[in-house]
Scaffold this motif. Structure first.
Motif, PDB file in Angstrom:
ATOM      1  N   VAL A 172      -2.737   4.008   8.541  1.00  0.00           N
ATOM      2  CA  VAL A 172      -1.843   3.994   7.374  1.00  0.00           C
ATOM      3  C   VAL A 172      -2.359   4.973   6.327  1.00  0.00           C
ATOM      4  O   VAL A 172      -1.588   5.763   5.751  1.00  0.00           O
ATOM      5  CB  VAL A 172      -1.706   2.567   6.798  1.00  0.00           C
ATOM      6  CG1 VAL A 172      -0.923   2.570   5.494  1.00  0.00           C
ATOM      7  CG2 VAL A 172      -1.055   1.637   7.814  1.00  0.00           C
ATOM      8  N   ASN A 173      -3.666   4.971   6.080  1.00  0.00           N
ATOM      9  CA  ASN A 173      -4.251   5.910   5.115  1.00  0.00           C
ATOM     10  C   ASN A 173      -4.075   7.353   5.565  1.00  0.00           C
ATOM     11  O   ASN A 173      -3.790   8.229   4.748  1.00  0.00           O
ATOM     12  CB  ASN A 173      -5.731   5.598   4.900  1.00  0.00           C
ATOM     13  CG  ASN A 173      -5.936   4.319   4.121  1.00  0.00           C
ATOM     14  OD1 ASN A 173      -5.106   3.930   3.300  1.00  0.00           O
ATOM     15  ND2 ASN A 173      -7.039   3.651   4.389  1.00  0.00           N
TER      16      ASN A 173
ATOM     17  N   THR B 129       0.816  -1.212   0.000  1.00  0.00           N
ATOM     18  CA  THR B 129       0.000   0.000   0.000  1.00  0.00           C
ATOM     19  C   THR B 129       0.846   1.257   0.000  1.00  0.00           C
ATOM     20  O   THR B 129       0.555   2.214  -0.718  1.00  0.00           O
ATOM     21  CB  THR B 129      -0.943   0.006   1.219  1.00  0.00           C
ATOM     22  OG1 THR B 129      -1.778  -1.151   1.148  1.00  0.00           O
ATOM     23  CG2 THR B 129      -1.805   1.246   1.261  1.00  0.00           C
ATOM     24  N   THR B 130       1.897   1.272   0.810  1.00  0.00           N
ATOM     25  CA  THR B 130       2.702   2.488   0.967  1.00  0.00           C
ATOM     26  C   THR B 130       3.859   2.585  -0.014  1.00  0.00           C
ATOM     27  O   THR B 130       4.352   3.677  -0.281  1.00  0.00           O
ATOM     28  CB  THR B 130       3.295   2.574   2.382  1.00  0.00           C
ATOM     29  OG1 THR B 130       4.177   1.462   2.589  1.00  0.00           O
ATOM     30  CG2 THR B 130       2.214   2.604   3.440  1.00  0.00           C
TER      31      THR B 130
ATOM     32  N   PHE C 277       5.732   7.103  11.572  1.00  0.00           N
ATOM     33  CA  PHE C 277       4.810   6.163  10.945  1.00  0.00           C
ATOM     34  C   PHE C 277       4.009   5.499  12.055  1.00  0.00           C
ATOM     35  O   PHE C 277       4.529   5.327  13.168  1.00  0.00           O
ATOM     36  CB  PHE C 277       5.586   5.094  10.145  1.00  0.00           C
ATOM     37  CG  PHE C 277       4.733   4.276   9.222  1.00  0.00           C
ATOM     38  CD1 PHE C 277       4.347   4.765   7.986  1.00  0.00           C
ATOM     39  CD2 PHE C 277       4.310   3.007   9.591  1.00  0.00           C
ATOM     40  CE1 PHE C 277       3.554   4.010   7.131  1.00  0.00           C
ATOM     41  CE2 PHE C 277       3.523   2.242   8.741  1.00  0.00           C
ATOM     42  CZ  PHE C 277       3.143   2.751   7.509  1.00  0.00           C
TER      43      PHE C 277
ATOM     44  N   ARG D  61       1.286  12.793   4.081  1.00  0.00           N
ATOM     45  CA  ARG D  61       2.434  12.950   3.173  1.00  0.00           C
ATOM     46  C   ARG D  61       2.017  13.710   1.909  1.00  0.00           C
ATOM     47  O   ARG D  61       2.753  14.555   1.411  1.00  0.00           O
ATOM     48  CB  ARG D  61       3.004  11.575   2.790  1.00  0.00           C
ATOM     49  CG  ARG D  61       3.512  10.757   3.963  1.00  0.00           C
ATOM     50  CD  ARG D  61       4.716  11.339   4.593  1.00  0.00           C
ATOM     51  NE  ARG D  61       5.803  11.304   3.637  1.00  0.00           N
ATOM     52  CZ  ARG D  61       7.076  11.473   3.925  1.00  0.00           C
ATOM     53  NH1 ARG D  61       7.431  11.702   5.154  1.00  0.00           N
ATOM     54  NH2 ARG D  61       7.989  11.455   2.994  1.00  0.00           N
ATOM     55  N   ILE D  62       0.828  13.411   1.399  1.00  0.00           N
ATOM     56  CA  ILE D  62       0.320  14.117   0.221  1.00  0.00           C
ATOM     57  C   ILE D  62       0.092  15.585   0.551  1.00  0.00           C
ATOM     58  O   ILE D  62       0.460  16.471  -0.232  1.00  0.00           O
ATOM     59  CB  ILE D  62      -0.977  13.453  -0.286  1.00  0.00           C
ATOM     60  CG1 ILE D  62      -0.678  12.049  -0.820  1.00  0.00           C
ATOM     61  CG2 ILE D  62      -1.666  14.309  -1.349  1.00  0.00           C
ATOM     62  CD1 ILE D  62      -1.903  11.195  -1.048  1.00  0.00           C
TER      63      ILE D  62
ATOM     64  N   TRP E  26      -1.635   8.481   7.401  1.00  0.00           N
ATOM     65  CA  TRP E  26      -0.219   8.799   7.196  1.00  0.00           C
ATOM     66  C   TRP E  26       0.029   9.154   5.730  1.00  0.00           C
ATOM     67  O   TRP E  26       0.709  10.141   5.434  1.00  0.00           O
ATOM     68  CB  TRP E  26       0.658   7.612   7.608  1.00  0.00           C
ATOM     69  CG  TRP E  26       2.106   7.846   7.357  1.00  0.00           C
ATOM     70  CD1 TRP E  26       2.987   8.510   8.159  1.00  0.00           C
ATOM     71  CD2 TRP E  26       2.853   7.448   6.194  1.00  0.00           C
ATOM     72  NE1 TRP E  26       4.226   8.540   7.580  1.00  0.00           N
ATOM     73  CE2 TRP E  26       4.176   7.893   6.371  1.00  0.00           C
ATOM     74  CE3 TRP E  26       2.524   6.759   5.041  1.00  0.00           C
ATOM     75  CZ2 TRP E  26       5.168   7.663   5.418  1.00  0.00           C
ATOM     76  CZ3 TRP E  26       3.518   6.537   4.096  1.00  0.00           C
ATOM     77  CH2 TRP E  26       4.819   6.984   4.295  1.00  0.00           C
ATOM     78  N   MET E  27      -0.538   8.368   4.809  1.00  0.00           N
ATOM     79  CA  MET E  27      -0.355   8.656   3.381  1.00  0.00           C
ATOM     80  C   MET E  27      -0.966  10.005   3.017  1.00  0.00           C
ATOM     81  O   MET E  27      -0.351  10.793   2.282  1.00  0.00           O
ATOM     82  CB  MET E  27      -0.949   7.543   2.524  1.00  0.00           C
ATOM     83  CG  MET E  27      -0.172   6.246   2.631  1.00  0.00           C
ATOM     84  SD  MET E  27      -0.591   4.952   1.429  1.00  0.00           S
ATOM     85  CE  MET E  27      -2.345   4.928   1.464  1.00  0.00           C
ATOM     86  N   ASN E  28      -2.150  10.291   3.545  1.00  0.00           N
ATOM     87  CA  ASN E  28      -2.790  11.585   3.268  1.00  0.00           C
ATOM     88  C   ASN E  28      -1.969  12.741   3.820  1.00  0.00           C
ATOM     89  O   ASN E  28      -1.896  13.810   3.196  1.00  0.00           O
ATOM     90  CB  ASN E  28      -4.212  11.611   3.833  1.00  0.00           C
ATOM     91  CG  ASN E  28      -5.155  10.745   3.036  1.00  0.00           C
ATOM     92  OD1 ASN E  28      -4.959  10.514   1.848  1.00  0.00           O
ATOM     93  ND2 ASN E  28      -6.186  10.240   3.689  1.00  0.00           N
TER      94      ASN E  28
END
Length: 86
Positions: free
Chosen positions: A69-70, A34-35, A51, A76-77, A72-74
């Motif tokens: 996790v989602n 995913t990441t 993380f 980063r975006i 964290w990704m958001n």
């Protein structure tokens, strides 16, 4: 003539069960997929509090919450988007 039932998603998120959001566990291979991070990068980021930490499932089994996790990704975006603004 056959009628086709259309499934429409609920307009609001599902209710909380026992005060906890409905979520799911992700095992390490799924987190990696995913990441796009490697195993060592994930654990390095965890050690630097950059993380989400894993959750023990008992024994040597661990998992991550998909929502964390989602999130964290958001983040980063969002950080990328902030950097690209003039």
């Amino acid at each position: 003539m056959l009628a086709v039932a259309q499934h429409t998603p609920p307009a609001c998120p599902p209710p909380l069960l026992n005060g906890y959001p409905s979520d799911r566990f992700m095992r390490l291979p799924e987190v990696i997929n995913t990441t796009g991070l490697s195993r060592s990068s994930i654990y390095d980021y965890i050690s630097r509090d950059a993380f989400p930490s894993q959750i023990s499932l008992g024994g040597k089994n661990v998992a991550w919450l998909a929502s964390e996790v989602n999130e964290w990704m958001n983040s980063r975006i969002a950080a990328r988007d902030e950097e690209s603004r003039p």
